[in-house]
Design a protein around this motif. Structure first.
Motif, PDB file in Angstrom:
ATOM      1  N   MET A  60      38.690 -59.784 -13.688  1.00 49.25           N
ATOM      2  CA  MET A  60      37.992 -60.477 -14.681  1.00 49.25           C
ATOM      3  C   MET A  60      38.850 -60.845 -15.867  1.00 49.25           C
ATOM      4  N   THR A  61      39.851 -59.689 -16.122  1.00 49.28           N
ATOM      5  CA  THR A  61      40.713 -59.862 -17.349  1.00 49.28           C
ATOM      6  C   THR A  61      41.643 -61.000 -17.029  1.00 49.28           C
ATOM      7  N   GLU A  62      42.043 -61.235 -15.916  1.00 49.57           N
ATOM      8  CA  GLU A  62      42.968 -62.205 -15.439  1.00 49.57           C
ATOM      9  C   GLU A  62      42.245 -63.706 -15.554  1.00 49.57           C
ATOM     10  N   ARG A  63      40.855 -63.675 -15.168  1.00 49.91           N
ATOM     11  CA  ARG A  63      40.295 -65.001 -15.104  1.00 49.91           C
ATOM     12  C   ARG A  63      39.957 -65.381 -16.391  1.00 49.91           C
ATOM     13  N   VAL A  64      39.652 -64.738 -17.222  1.00 47.68           N
ATOM     14  CA  VAL A  64      39.271 -64.953 -18.742  1.00 47.68           C
ATOM     15  C   VAL A  64      40.398 -65.257 -19.478  1.00 47.68           C
ATOM     16  N   GLY A  65      41.785 -65.152 -18.742  1.00 46.10           N
ATOM     17  CA  GLY A  65      43.015 -65.603 -19.610  1.00 46.10           C
ATOM     18  C   GLY A  65      43.478 -64.552 -20.534  1.00 46.10           C
ATOM     19  N   LEU A  66      43.198 -63.409 -20.371  1.00 47.15           N
ATOM     20  CA  LEU A  66      43.796 -62.250 -21.104  1.00 47.15           C
ATOM     21  C   LEU A  66      44.725 -61.302 -20.670  1.00 47.15           C
ATOM     22  N   LEU A  67      45.072 -61.306 -19.247  1.00 45.73           N
ATOM     23  CA  LEU A  67      45.892 -60.207 -18.647  1.00 45.73           C
ATOM     24  C   LEU A  67      47.365 -60.551 -19.116  1.00 45.73           C
ATOM     25  N   LYS A  68      47.609 -61.510 -18.991  1.00 47.66           N
ATOM     26  CA  LYS A  68      49.312 -61.905 -19.674  1.00 47.66           C
ATOM     27  C   LYS A  68      49.483 -61.497 -21.188  1.00 47.66           C
ATOM     28  N   GLN A  69      48.561 -61.862 -21.999  1.00 49.32           N
ATOM     29  CA  GLN A  69      48.406 -61.461 -23.185  1.00 49.32           C
ATOM     30  C   GLN A  69      48.402 -60.000 -23.382  1.00 49.32           C
ATOM     31  N   ILE A  70      47.517 -59.313 -22.546  1.00 48.33           N
ATOM     32  CA  ILE A  70      47.328 -57.962 -22.893  1.00 48.33           C
ATOM     33  C   ILE A  70      48.821 -57.331 -22.311  1.00 48.33           C
ATOM     34  N   MET A  71      49.537 -57.600 -21.240  1.00 48.96           N
ATOM     35  CA  MET A  71      50.423 -57.032 -20.872  1.00 48.96           C
ATOM     36  C   MET A  71      51.817 -57.321 -21.711  1.00 48.96           C
ATOM     37  N   LYS A  72      51.767 -58.578 -22.233  1.00 49.09           N
ATOM     38  CA  LYS A  72      52.761 -58.656 -23.170  1.00 49.09           C
ATOM     39  C   LYS A  72      52.804 -57.706 -24.363  1.00 49.09           C
ATOM     40  N   ARG A  73      51.567 -57.532 -24.719  1.00 52.88           N
ATOM     41  CA  ARG A  73      51.285 -56.488 -25.980  1.00 52.88           C
ATOM     42  C   ARG A  73      51.410 -55.279 -25.638  1.00 52.88           C
ATOM     43  N   ARG A  74      51.569 -54.819 -24.174  1.00 48.93           N
ATOM     44  CA  ARG A  74      51.444 -53.582 -23.788  1.00 48.93           C
ATOM     45  C   ARG A  74      50.220 -52.735 -24.246  1.00 48.93           C
ATOM     46  N   PHE A  76      46.521 -51.228 -22.950  1.00 53.43           N
ATOM     47  CA  PHE A  76      46.104 -50.798 -21.712  1.00 53.43           C
ATOM     48  C   PHE A  76      44.669 -50.269 -21.805  1.00 53.43           C
ATOM     49  N   PRO A  77      43.693 -50.543 -20.831  1.00 47.90           N
ATOM     50  CA  PRO A  77      42.247 -50.391 -21.117  1.00 47.90           C
ATOM     51  C   PRO A  77      42.010 -48.922 -20.874  1.00 47.90           C
ATOM     52  N   ILE A  78      41.078 -48.456 -21.560  1.00 45.27           N
ATOM     53  CA  ILE A  78      40.525 -47.234 -21.423  1.00 45.27           C
ATOM     54  C   ILE A  78      39.039 -47.114 -21.263  1.00 45.27           C
ATOM     55  N   VAL A  79      38.501 -46.401 -20.134  1.00 46.83           N
ATOM     56  CA  VAL A  79      37.166 -46.575 -20.026  1.00 46.83           C
ATOM     57  C   VAL A  79      36.494 -45.298 -20.709  1.00 46.83           C
ATOM     58  N   ASN A  80      35.688 -45.452 -21.720  1.00 44.66           N
ATOM     59  CA  ASN A  80      34.953 -44.375 -22.488  1.00 44.66           C
ATOM     60  C   ASN A  80      33.747 -43.799 -21.615  1.00 44.66           C
ATOM     61  N   ALA A  81      33.024 -44.600 -20.926  1.00 43.84           N
ATOM     62  CA  ALA A  81      31.838 -44.148 -20.437  1.00 43.84           C
ATOM     63  C   ALA A  81      31.527 -45.326 -19.222  1.00 43.84           C
ATOM     64  N   THR A  82      30.785 -44.746 -18.215  1.00 46.88           N
ATOM     65  CA  THR A  82      30.323 -45.409 -17.036  1.00 46.88           C
ATOM     66  C   THR A  82      29.004 -44.950 -16.669  1.00 46.88           C
ATOM     67  N   ALA A  83      28.046 -45.918 -16.441  1.00 46.33           N
ATOM     68  CA  ALA A  83      26.762 -45.539 -15.942  1.00 46.33           C
ATOM     69  C   ALA A  83      26.319 -46.403 -14.771  1.00 46.33           C
ATOM     70  N   ILE A  84      26.145 -45.719 -13.628  1.00 50.16           N
ATOM     71  CA  ILE A  84      26.168 -46.504 -12.394  1.00 50.16           C
ATOM     72  C   ILE A  84      24.652 -46.087 -11.480  1.00 50.16           C
TER      73      ILE A  84
END
Length: 179
Positions: A60-74, A76-84
């Motif tokens: 998803m991060t790639e498809r919305v055009g953010l992956l290169k920007q995120i990697m360039k800035r170093r 990283f994603p952190i998951v705080n909570a998940t409910a499934i």
């Protein structure tokens, strides 16, 4: 081991990606439940859902055009909570799709909805709350949205996410040490 192979395959897919979507669009990715993804009950094991969700959020991060920007800035994603919530099982060798969508944000966190579905229907629905971090700390929502080039209206969080947020806050408050 097969998760590393899937990650490598995802990187090849990312390298070839030429189609981008809007930040608030639903992004789909297809998978097949391999025998190594399944447990002794012959269905996708609980932990594999979470691992596949990680890969899907990367896509998803790639498809919305953010992956290169995120990697360039170093960042990283952190998951705080998940409910499934599991609705119906995914059998070995069954094909399924994970649909990932950024449903909104608040002053600190992003909220993402992920749905597992196939021709048999909905298998699971999950919500993930997270942030991006750098060596300097948590990246603000405003900075993230600026990098994403988003200047639209902030979406209203779904009611189930609002209830979940309240439950998370109550869990935190009720488990603070007594002073």
């Amino acid at each position: 081991m097969n998760l590393y192979i899937r990650l490598l395959l995802l990187f090849f897919k990312i390298k070839r990606n030429k189609q981008y979507q809007n930040l608030l669009d639903t992004v789909d990715i297809d998978y097949k439940a391999l025998p190594t993804d399944c447990d002794i009950n012959l269905h996708l094991t609980n932990s594999r859902y979470l691992a596949m969700m990680d890969l899907s959020r990367t896509w998803m991060t790639e498809r919305v055009g953010l992956l290169k920007q995120i990697m360039k800035r170093r960042w990283f994603p952190i998951v705080n909570a998940t409910a499934i919530t599991y609705i119906r099982d995914i059998k070995p060798m069954q094909r399924y799709t994970i649909s990932t969508k950024l449903v909104g944000w608040d002053h600190k966190y992003f909220y993402i909805e992920q749905k597992f579905h196939s021709e048999r229907g909905l298998h699971a629905i999950a919500y993930v709350r997270g942030v991006f971090k750098s060596k300097k700390g948590i990246i603000s929502i405003e900075e993230m949205l600026e990098v994403a080039g988003f200047d639209g209206q902030t979406p209203i969080l779904p009611s189930e996410v609002m209830y979940w947020k309240e439950m998370l806050e109550q869990k935190k408050l009720s488990n603070l040490p007594n002073r």
